[in-house]
Design a protein around this motif. Structure first.
Motif, short mmCIF file in Angstrom:
data_model
loop_
_atom_site.label_atom_id
_atom_site.label_comp_id
_atom_site.label_asym_id
_atom_site.label_seq_id
_atom_site.Cartn_x
_atom_site.Cartn_y
_atom_site.Cartn_z
N GLU A 18 0.84 -1.21 0.00
CA GLU A 18 0.00 0.00 0.00
C GLU A 18 0.87 1.25 0.00
O GLU A 18 0.58 2.22 -0.68
CB GLU A 18 -0.93 0.01 1.23
N LEU A 19 1.95 1.22 0.78
CA LEU A 19 2.86 2.36 0.81
C LEU A 19 3.53 2.55 -0.54
O LEU A 19 3.69 3.69 -1.00
CB LEU A 19 3.92 2.18 1.91
N ASP A 20 3.91 1.44 -1.17
CA ASP A 20 4.51 1.55 -2.51
C ASP A 20 3.51 2.14 -3.50
O ASP A 20 3.86 2.98 -4.34
CB ASP A 20 4.98 0.17 -2.99
N LYS A 21 2.25 1.68 -3.36
CA LYS A 21 1.18 2.20 -4.22
C LYS A 21 0.98 3.70 -3.97
O LYS A 21 0.85 4.49 -4.90
CB LYS A 21 -0.10 1.42 -3.93
N ILE A 22 0.98 4.08 -2.68
CA ILE A 22 0.81 5.50 -2.32
C ILE A 22 2.00 6.30 -2.85
O ILE A 22 1.81 7.41 -3.37
CB ILE A 22 0.66 5.64 -0.79
N ARG A 23 3.22 5.75 -2.72
CA ARG A 23 4.41 6.44 -3.24
C ARG A 23 4.32 6.62 -4.76
O ARG A 23 4.68 7.68 -5.30
CB ARG A 23 5.66 5.67 -2.87
N LEU A 24 3.84 5.59 -5.45
CA LEU A 24 3.69 5.67 -6.90
C LEU A 24 2.65 6.72 -7.27
O LEU A 24 2.87 7.55 -8.16
CB LEU A 24 3.31 4.29 -7.46
N GLU A 25 1.51 6.70 -6.56
CA GLU A 25 0.47 7.71 -6.81
C GLU A 25 0.97 9.10 -6.48
O GLU A 25 0.67 10.07 -7.17
CB GLU A 25 -0.79 7.37 -5.99
N ASN A 26 1.75 9.18 -5.39
CA ASN A 26 2.33 10.47 -5.00
C ASN A 26 3.25 10.99 -6.11
O ASN A 26 3.25 12.17 -6.44
CB ASN A 26 3.06 10.33 -3.67
N ALA A 27 4.07 10.09 -6.69
CA ALA A 27 4.97 10.47 -7.77
C ALA A 27 4.16 10.94 -8.98
O ALA A 27 4.51 11.93 -9.64
CB ALA A 27 5.89 9.31 -8.13
N GLU A 28 3.07 10.22 -9.28
CA GLU A 28 2.21 10.63 -10.39
C GLU A 28 1.58 11.99 -10.12
O GLU A 28 1.50 12.84 -11.01
CB GLU A 28 1.12 9.57 -10.63
N ILE A 29 1.13 12.17 -8.89
CA ILE A 29 0.51 13.46 -8.51
C ILE A 29 1.54 14.58 -8.65
O ILE A 29 1.24 15.65 -9.17
CB ILE A 29 -0.07 13.39 -7.09
N ARG A 30 2.79 14.32 -8.20
CA ARG A 30 3.84 15.33 -8.32
C ARG A 30 4.12 15.64 -9.78
O ARG A 30 4.29 16.79 -10.17
CB ARG A 30 5.12 14.86 -7.63
#
Length: 147
Positions: A18-30
């Motif tokens: 989930e954290l990896d998924k959140i980090r990936l989404e965070n990178a996409e959001i950035r």
């Protein structure tokens, strides 16, 4: 400690993805945020350019309005001068017409006097003719009476 390890493993198995998924989404959001910021910067640059052009256009409009005002004022001055000239010509024409009418009245009076003189001359000639005719009759009567 086994429970602790099991819990740790379960949490890592469940939370880490989930954290990896959140980090990936965070990178996409950035990434999206950076693109959005870039677009906003481009839009802001366009707005600044358009604002500058609008300001230039307003300046040109103001200059044009000033020229129009000057031309308008000049035209009003010329119209006023033309009205004054027309009034002077009108007054001059009225004066000339009055003088012409006075001359016509004087000429009419002279013509009336001339007509009177001509009529009197005609009457005089007629009377002269009648007197001459009467003198002939009187002479004829005298000759008959003397005869």
């Amino acid at each position: 400690m086994e429970i602790k390890e099991v819990l740790r493993t379960a949490i890592q198995d469940w939370i880490v993805p989930e954290l990896d998924k959140i980090r990936l989404e965070n990178a996409e959001i950035r990434s999206t945020l950076q693109l959005t910021n870039k677009r906003l910067d481009d839009i802001q640059a366009q707005l600044i350019d358009q604002s500058r052009r609008i300001d230039e256009t307003h300046k040109r409009i103001d200059e044009t309005n000033q020229r129009i005002d000057r031309v308008h004022d000049d035209l009003l001055a010329r119209i006023d001068e033309t009205h004054k000239r027309i009034d002077r010509v009108h007054d001059d024409l009225l004066a000339r017409m009055d003088e012409t009418n006075r001359r016509i009245d004087h000429t009419n009076a002279r013509l009336d006097r001339l007509y009177e003189v001509i009529v009197r001359r005609e009457e005089h000639w007629r009377l002269e003719g009648r007197v001459a005719h009467l003198e002939e009759i009187v002479d004829n009567l005298r000759q008959r009476a003397a005869a």
